[in-house]
Design a protein around this motif. Structure first.
Motif, PDB file in Angstrom:
ATOM      1  N   ILE A 259       0.684  -0.976  -0.109  1.00 47.78           N
ATOM      2  CA  ILE A 259      -0.021   0.165   0.169  1.00 47.78           C
ATOM      3  C   ILE A 259       0.969   0.596   0.255  1.00 47.78           C
ATOM      4  O   ILE A 259       0.837   1.730  -0.993  1.00 47.78           O
ATOM      5  N   LEU A 260       1.859   1.275   0.484  1.00 44.11           N
ATOM      6  CA  LEU A 260       2.677   2.536   0.908  1.00 44.11           C
ATOM      7  C   LEU A 260       3.325   2.416  -0.708  1.00 44.11           C
ATOM      8  O   LEU A 260       3.313   4.201  -1.023  1.00 44.11           O
ATOM      9  N   GLU A 261       3.694   1.568  -1.107  1.00 43.79           N
ATOM     10  CA  GLU A 261       4.593   1.710  -2.423  1.00 43.79           C
ATOM     11  C   GLU A 261       3.295   2.164  -3.817  1.00 43.79           C
ATOM     12  O   GLU A 261       3.031   3.337  -4.555  1.00 43.79           O
ATOM     13  N   TYR A 262       1.871   1.897  -3.264  1.00 45.06           N
ATOM     14  CA  TYR A 262       1.228   2.304  -4.626  1.00 45.06           C
ATOM     15  C   TYR A 262       0.874   3.994  -4.503  1.00 45.06           C
ATOM     16  O   TYR A 262       0.788   4.563  -4.459  1.00 45.06           O
ATOM     17  N   ILE A 263       0.862   4.335  -2.589  1.00 49.34           N
ATOM     18  CA  ILE A 263       0.496   5.719  -2.771  1.00 49.34           C
ATOM     19  C   ILE A 263       1.514   6.420  -3.016  1.00 49.34           C
ATOM     20  O   ILE A 263       1.548   7.468  -3.623  1.00 49.34           O
ATOM     21  N   ASP A 264       2.805   5.629  -3.068  1.00 43.57           N
ATOM     22  CA  ASP A 264       3.421   7.503  -3.633  1.00 43.57           C
ATOM     23  C   ASP A 264       3.644   7.033  -5.204  1.00 43.57           C
ATOM     24  O   ASP A 264       4.341   8.032  -5.763  1.00 43.57           O
ATOM     25  N   GLU A 265       3.722   5.975  -5.643  1.00 38.88           N
ATOM     26  CA  GLU A 265       3.044   5.791  -7.582  1.00 38.88           C
ATOM     27  C   GLU A 265       2.624   6.710  -7.782  1.00 38.88           C
ATOM     28  O   GLU A 265       2.320   7.032  -8.852  1.00 38.88           O
ATOM     29  N   THR A 266       0.813   6.661  -7.231  1.00 38.82           N
ATOM     30  CA  THR A 266      -0.201   7.232  -6.646  1.00 38.82           C
ATOM     31  C   THR A 266      -0.198   8.433  -7.001  1.00 38.82           C
ATOM     32  O   THR A 266      -0.898   9.690  -8.192  1.00 38.82           O
ATOM     33  N   TRP A 267       0.494   9.083  -6.258  1.00 43.48           N
ATOM     34  CA  TRP A 267       0.538  10.826  -5.556  1.00 43.48           C
ATOM     35  C   TRP A 267       2.110  10.732  -5.316  1.00 43.48           C
ATOM     36  O   TRP A 267       2.412  10.777  -4.408  1.00 43.48           O
ATOM     37  N   LYS A 268       2.205  11.467  -6.678  1.00 46.10           N
ATOM     38  CA  LYS A 268       3.503  11.697  -6.869  1.00 46.10           C
ATOM     39  C   LYS A 268       4.107  13.054  -5.438  1.00 46.10           C
ATOM     40  O   LYS A 268       5.350  13.362  -5.788  1.00 46.10           O
ATOM     41  N   ASN A 269       3.241  13.940  -5.130  1.00 42.25           N
ATOM     42  CA  ASN A 269       3.873  15.423  -3.994  1.00 42.25           C
ATOM     43  C   ASN A 269       4.708  14.625  -3.219  1.00 42.25           C
ATOM     44  O   ASN A 269       4.589  13.070  -2.559  1.00 42.25           O
ATOM     45  N   ASN A 270       5.219  14.856  -2.665  1.00 41.07           N
ATOM     46  CA  ASN A 270       6.096  14.831  -1.147  1.00 41.07           C
ATOM     47  C   ASN A 270       6.704  13.295  -1.310  1.00 41.07           C
ATOM     48  O   ASN A 270       5.748  12.509  -0.431  1.00 41.07           O
ATOM     49  N   PRO A 271       7.431  13.019  -1.855  1.00 43.69           N
ATOM     50  CA  PRO A 271       7.521  11.538  -1.929  1.00 43.69           C
ATOM     51  C   PRO A 271       8.318  10.865  -1.098  1.00 43.69           C
ATOM     52  O   PRO A 271       8.806  11.125   0.092  1.00 43.69           O
TER      53      PRO A 271
ATOM     54  N   LEU B 153       9.272   7.313  -0.895  1.00 49.17           N
ATOM     55  CA  LEU B 153      10.849   6.688  -1.692  1.00 49.17           C
ATOM     56  C   LEU B 153      10.840   7.488  -2.583  1.00 49.17           C
ATOM     57  O   LEU B 153      11.121   8.316  -3.114  1.00 49.17           O
ATOM     58  N   PRO B 154      12.683   7.295  -2.252  1.00 49.02           N
ATOM     59  CA  PRO B 154      14.121   7.784  -3.079  1.00 49.02           C
ATOM     60  C   PRO B 154      13.008   7.425  -4.448  1.00 49.02           C
ATOM     61  O   PRO B 154      13.329   6.676  -5.002  1.00 49.02           O
ATOM     62  N   GLN B 155      14.121   8.530  -5.395  1.00 46.68           N
ATOM     63  CA  GLN B 155      14.432   8.460  -6.867  1.00 46.68           C
ATOM     64  C   GLN B 155      14.989   8.083  -7.427  1.00 46.68           C
ATOM     65  O   GLN B 155      14.869   7.438  -8.076  1.00 46.68           O
ATOM     66  N   ASP B 156      16.305   7.812  -6.860  1.00 48.32           N
ATOM     67  CA  ASP B 156      17.316   7.101  -7.072  1.00 48.32           C
ATOM     68  C   ASP B 156      16.387   6.147  -7.185  1.00 48.32           C
ATOM     69  O   ASP B 156      16.601   5.249  -5.963  1.00 48.32           O
ATOM     70  N   PRO B 157      17.108   4.397  -8.302  1.00 50.16           N
ATOM     71  CA  PRO B 157      16.320   3.476  -8.520  1.00 50.16           C
ATOM     72  C   PRO B 157      17.236   2.160  -7.025  1.00 50.16           C
ATOM     73  O   PRO B 157      17.246   1.759  -6.797  1.00 50.16           O
ATOM     74  N   TYR B 158      18.736   2.916  -6.887  1.00 46.10           N
ATOM     75  CA  TYR B 158      19.205   1.938  -6.322  1.00 46.10           C
ATOM     76  C   TYR B 158      19.535   2.501  -4.545  1.00 46.10           C
ATOM     77  O   TYR B 158      19.127   1.401  -4.106  1.00 46.10           O
ATOM     78  N   GLN B 159      18.756   3.838  -4.230  1.00 45.32           N
ATOM     79  CA  GLN B 159      18.527   3.715  -3.179  1.00 45.32           C
ATOM     80  C   GLN B 159      17.151   3.555  -3.009  1.00 45.32           C
ATOM     81  O   GLN B 159      16.623   3.534  -1.890  1.00 45.32           O
ATOM     82  N   ARG B 160      16.185   4.054  -3.386  1.00 45.88           N
ATOM     83  CA  ARG B 160      15.057   2.936  -3.734  1.00 45.88           C
ATOM     84  C   ARG B 160      15.106   1.519  -3.557  1.00 45.88           C
ATOM     85  O   ARG B 160      14.208   1.333  -2.332  1.00 45.88           O
ATOM     86  N   ALA B 161      16.319   0.935  -4.022  1.00 52.56           N
ATOM     87  CA  ALA B 161      15.648  -1.062  -3.632  1.00 52.56           C
ATOM     88  C   ALA B 161      16.593  -1.066  -2.296  1.00 52.56           C
ATOM     89  O   ALA B 161      16.131  -2.003  -1.263  1.00 52.56           O
ATOM     90  N   LEU B 162      17.521  -0.132  -1.591  1.00 51.10           N
ATOM     91  CA  LEU B 162      17.806   0.242  -0.544  1.00 51.10           C
ATOM     92  C   LEU B 162      17.182   0.173   0.543  1.00 51.10           C
ATOM     93  O   LEU B 162      17.160  -0.805   1.990  1.00 51.10           O
ATOM     94  N   ALA B 163      15.380   1.491   0.499  1.00 52.37           N
ATOM     95  CA  ALA B 163      14.836   1.858   1.138  1.00 52.37           C
ATOM     96  C   ALA B 163      13.995  -0.162   0.934  1.00 52.37           C
ATOM     97  O   ALA B 163      12.977  -0.533   2.588  1.00 52.37           O
TER      98      ALA B 163
ATOM     99  N   GLY C 214      15.341   8.925   5.530  1.00 46.83           N
ATOM    100  CA  GLY C 214      14.853   9.062   4.275  1.00 46.83           C
ATOM    101  C   GLY C 214      15.928  10.374   4.289  1.00 46.83           C
ATOM    102  O   GLY C 214      15.712  10.198   3.543  1.00 46.83           O
ATOM    103  N   GLY C 215      16.659  10.081   4.872  1.00 43.84           N
ATOM    104  CA  GLY C 215      17.412  11.507   4.727  1.00 43.84           C
ATOM    105  C   GLY C 215      17.595  11.896   6.559  1.00 43.84           C
ATOM    106  O   GLY C 215      17.082  12.688   7.225  1.00 43.84           O
ATOM    107  N   GLU C 216      16.649  13.634   5.451  1.00 52.03           N
ATOM    108  CA  GLU C 216      16.788  15.088   6.004  1.00 52.03           C
ATOM    109  C   GLU C 216      15.188  15.234   6.644  1.00 52.03           C
ATOM    110  O   GLU C 216      14.776  15.379   7.057  1.00 52.03           O
TER     111      GLU C 216
END
Length: 224
Positions: free
Chosen positions: A70-82, A84-94, A145-147
């Motif tokens: 569900i968390l991934e679906y939310i992030d993919e459907t509503w792009k604001n305030n992402p 998950l990281p945008q970088d594919p490698y960082q996204r895989a790490l998350a 998630g960083g900052e």
């Protein structure tokens, strides 16, 4: 046509609450439906016939189940305030660290609450080793998630909130300032954020509920 978004959950479920947190962080309006898992609604059974559990997110009549999905679906459907990281490698790490919490740390924590004293000691030692690994990933950052809060932070709210109540009841400090200063600081920072506060169950009600669940589980497993 306006979007219809419903979330079926329970007030005490960390899995429901993490979905609520993601929706609130993104500012997405939704209807919340509280479920009684001892008397499941026809809608819950219809939307999640395989597991018949919460959370279930229903978007324009289409159900999505399992909190990480569900968390991934939310992030993919509503792009604001992402989240998950945008970088594919960082996204895989998350995703890796989320699964680490879900598949390694959480089962051990559940085991610790339902174990006899002797076994509990061994489980707690294992828990500490895993928490040390998790703390190493957080070291040098404000959030996983960083900052700002990200996917792993949302998943890890179970450590920040639910573990705190459980450790008080079972008498074992899972996360203390002395043992895990980095995680402890992260917890304090996380719990000071308004949207996180909104997703934390009422303390006394939560404590009473968890205490009753643990006592019932121990009674059930006690030798007859």
């Amino acid at each position: 046509m306006a979007e219809e978004l419903k979330l079926y959950g329970t007030w005490v479920s960390p899995f429901s609450r993490r979905v609520e947190l993601a929706l609130k962080l993104k500012g997405i309006p939704y209807e919340y439906i509280e479920e009684d898992l001892h008397n499941k609604s026809p809608d819950l059974i219809k939307y999640n016939p395989i597991h018949q559990k919460v959370p279930v997110l229903v978007h324009n009549g289409k159900p999505i189940v399992e909190s990480l999905v569900i968390l991934e679906y939310i992030d993919e459907t509503w792009k604001n305030n992402p989240i998950l990281p945008q970088d594919p490698y960082q996204r895989a790490l998350a995703r890796f660290w989320a699964k680490f919490i879900e598949e390694k740390i959480l089962p051990l924590a559940m085991k610790a609450t339902n174990s006899e004293e002797k076994e509990k000691e061994k489980v707690v030692v294992e828990m500490f080793q895993l928490m040390k690994v998790l703390e190493g990933e957080l070291n040098g950052k404000d959030f996983f998630g960083g900052e700002s809060i990200g996917y792993v932070d949302i998943v890890a709210t179970i450590i920040a909130v639910w573990f705190q109540v459980t450790q008080e009841i079972i008498g074992v400090k899972i996360v203390s300032e002395e043992k895990f200063p980095v995680l402890f600081k992260w917890i304090e920072k996380l719990k000071s954020i308004d949207v996180v506060k909104e997703c934390i169950p009422p303390r006394d009600k939560h404590f009473t509920y968890v205490k009753a669940r643990i006592e019932a589980a121990l009674l059930k497993s006690a030798p007859k």
